[in-house]
Design a protein around this motif. Structure first.
Motif, PDB file in Angstrom:
ATOM      1  N   MET A   1       0.739  -1.276   0.032  1.00 33.17           N
ATOM      2  CA  MET A   1       0.006  -0.056   0.021  1.00 33.17           C
ATOM      3  C   MET A   1       1.026   1.188  -0.065  1.00 33.17           C
ATOM      4  O   MET A   1       1.946   1.473   0.788  1.00 33.17           O
ATOM      5  N   THR A  25     -20.847   0.756   3.275  1.00 36.05           N
ATOM      6  CA  THR A  25     -20.414   0.414   4.843  1.00 36.05           C
ATOM      7  C   THR A  25     -21.267   1.372   5.722  1.00 36.05           C
ATOM      8  O   THR A  25     -21.423   0.903   6.851  1.00 36.05           O
ATOM      9  N   ILE A  62      -3.516   1.122  -3.746  1.00 37.04           N
ATOM     10  CA  ILE A  62      -3.311  -0.423  -3.512  1.00 37.04           C
ATOM     11  C   ILE A  62      -3.332  -1.030  -4.812  1.00 37.04           C
ATOM     12  O   ILE A  62      -4.457  -1.005  -5.583  1.00 37.04           O
ATOM     13  N   GLY A  67      -7.690   2.931  -2.699  1.00 40.11           N
ATOM     14  CA  GLY A  67      -8.511   2.167  -1.916  1.00 40.11           C
ATOM     15  C   GLY A  67      -8.949   2.999  -0.801  1.00 40.11           C
ATOM     16  O   GLY A  67      -9.691   2.506   0.227  1.00 40.11           O
ATOM     17  N   LEU A  87     -11.990  -3.017   1.164  1.00 38.84           N
ATOM     18  CA  LEU A  87     -10.820  -3.119   1.813  1.00 38.84           C
ATOM     19  C   LEU A  87     -10.969  -2.706   3.287  1.00 38.84           C
ATOM     20  O   LEU A  87      -9.668  -2.507   4.001  1.00 38.84           O
ATOM     21  N   GLY A  88     -12.033  -2.704   3.905  1.00 42.04           N
ATOM     22  CA  GLY A  88     -12.257  -2.515   5.193  1.00 42.04           C
ATOM     23  C   GLY A  88     -11.472  -3.478   6.021  1.00 42.04           C
ATOM     24  O   GLY A  88     -11.380  -4.779   5.721  1.00 42.04           O
ATOM     25  N   ARG A  89     -10.978  -2.928   7.457  1.00 41.03           N
ATOM     26  CA  ARG A  89     -10.367  -3.609   8.114  1.00 41.03           C
ATOM     27  C   ARG A  89      -9.017  -4.293   7.634  1.00 41.03           C
ATOM     28  O   ARG A  89      -8.498  -5.489   8.086  1.00 41.03           O
ATOM     29  N   ARG A  90      -8.493  -3.618   6.918  1.00 39.01           N
ATOM     30  CA  ARG A  90      -7.203  -4.006   6.123  1.00 39.01           C
ATOM     31  C   ARG A  90      -5.877  -3.025   6.492  1.00 39.01           C
ATOM     32  O   ARG A  90      -4.780  -2.924   5.722  1.00 39.01           O
ATOM     33  N   GLY A  91      -6.265  -2.012   7.259  1.00 39.65           N
ATOM     34  CA  GLY A  91      -5.230  -0.979   7.832  1.00 39.65           C
ATOM     35  C   GLY A  91      -5.102  -0.008   6.863  1.00 39.65           C
ATOM     36  O   GLY A  91      -4.427   0.936   6.966  1.00 39.65           O
ATOM     37  N   VAL A  92      -6.226   0.328   5.833  1.00 38.04           N
ATOM     38  CA  VAL A  92      -6.179   1.478   4.866  1.00 38.04           C
ATOM     39  C   VAL A  92      -6.395   2.645   5.628  1.00 38.04           C
ATOM     40  O   VAL A  92      -5.587   3.565   5.726  1.00 38.04           O
ATOM     41  N   GLN A  94      -5.691   3.417   8.842  1.00 39.01           N
ATOM     42  CA  GLN A  94      -4.678   3.395   9.760  1.00 39.01           C
ATOM     43  C   GLN A  94      -3.492   4.088   9.062  1.00 39.01           C
ATOM     44  O   GLN A  94      -2.978   5.074   9.459  1.00 39.01           O
TER      45      GLN A  94
END
Length: 156
Positions: A1, A25, A62, A67, A87-92, A94
């Motif tokens: 990323m 979402t 990404i 993303g 792409l939720g909950r994949r560190g994007v 953060q």
């Protein structure tokens, strides 16, 4: 990323992502009526682009695709943190918040603030933000709960 500064060529992708994130979402925590009010009327792509260029906008890329994105105002206000629903909950989120935290530090800012949705609040909390108070915003006579949050620029 890769996290990077927004470019005008990102306008269509970020606008599409914004719409998808709210309508997909957002449905996890808001009613259909609230989602429609949050989304509002269709946005003009040229105005969308101008708005992103008016503030510092960071993009998470990404595999060559946008993303996620977020805006950072000159005052440290973090606005529009959105991640593609796939792409939720994949560190994007953060990665974007870490990116704007670095930009904020480079600009001499000491604090970041935001109004986080029910969906975004946990992402901001994981990034060191804390809720100061609940807030209700009205759009088209529909109430949306959100949270005023703040975090020091220096990571705690």
């Amino acid at each position: 990323m890769l996290t990077r500064e927004y470019a005008g060529s990102d306008a269509a992708a970020t606008l599409d992502l914004f719409t998808r994130a709210i309508t997909t979402t957002g449905r996890a925590r808001y009613t259909a009526e609230q989602v429609a009010a949050w989304l509002g009327s269709p946005r003009d792509p040229a105005q969308w682009n101008a708005d992103r260029l008016r503030v510092y906008t960071a993009v998470a890329e990404i595999d060559g695709q946008v993303g996620g994105f977020t805006d950072l105002g000159d005052d440290g206000y973090v606005d529009r943190l959105f991640v593609h629903p796939a792409l939720g909950r994949r560190g994007v989120g953060q990665a974007l918040l870490q990116h704007v935290r670095t930009v904020a530090a480079d600009r001499g800012l000491v604090e970041l603030t935001t109004h986080a949705s029910l969906v975004a609040r946990p992402v901001f909390e994981r990034a060191g933000f804390h809720a100061v108070h609940d807030d209700v915003v009205r759009r088209d006579d529909v109430e949306l709960l959100r949270f005023f949050m703040r975090a020091p620029v220096a990571k705690t």
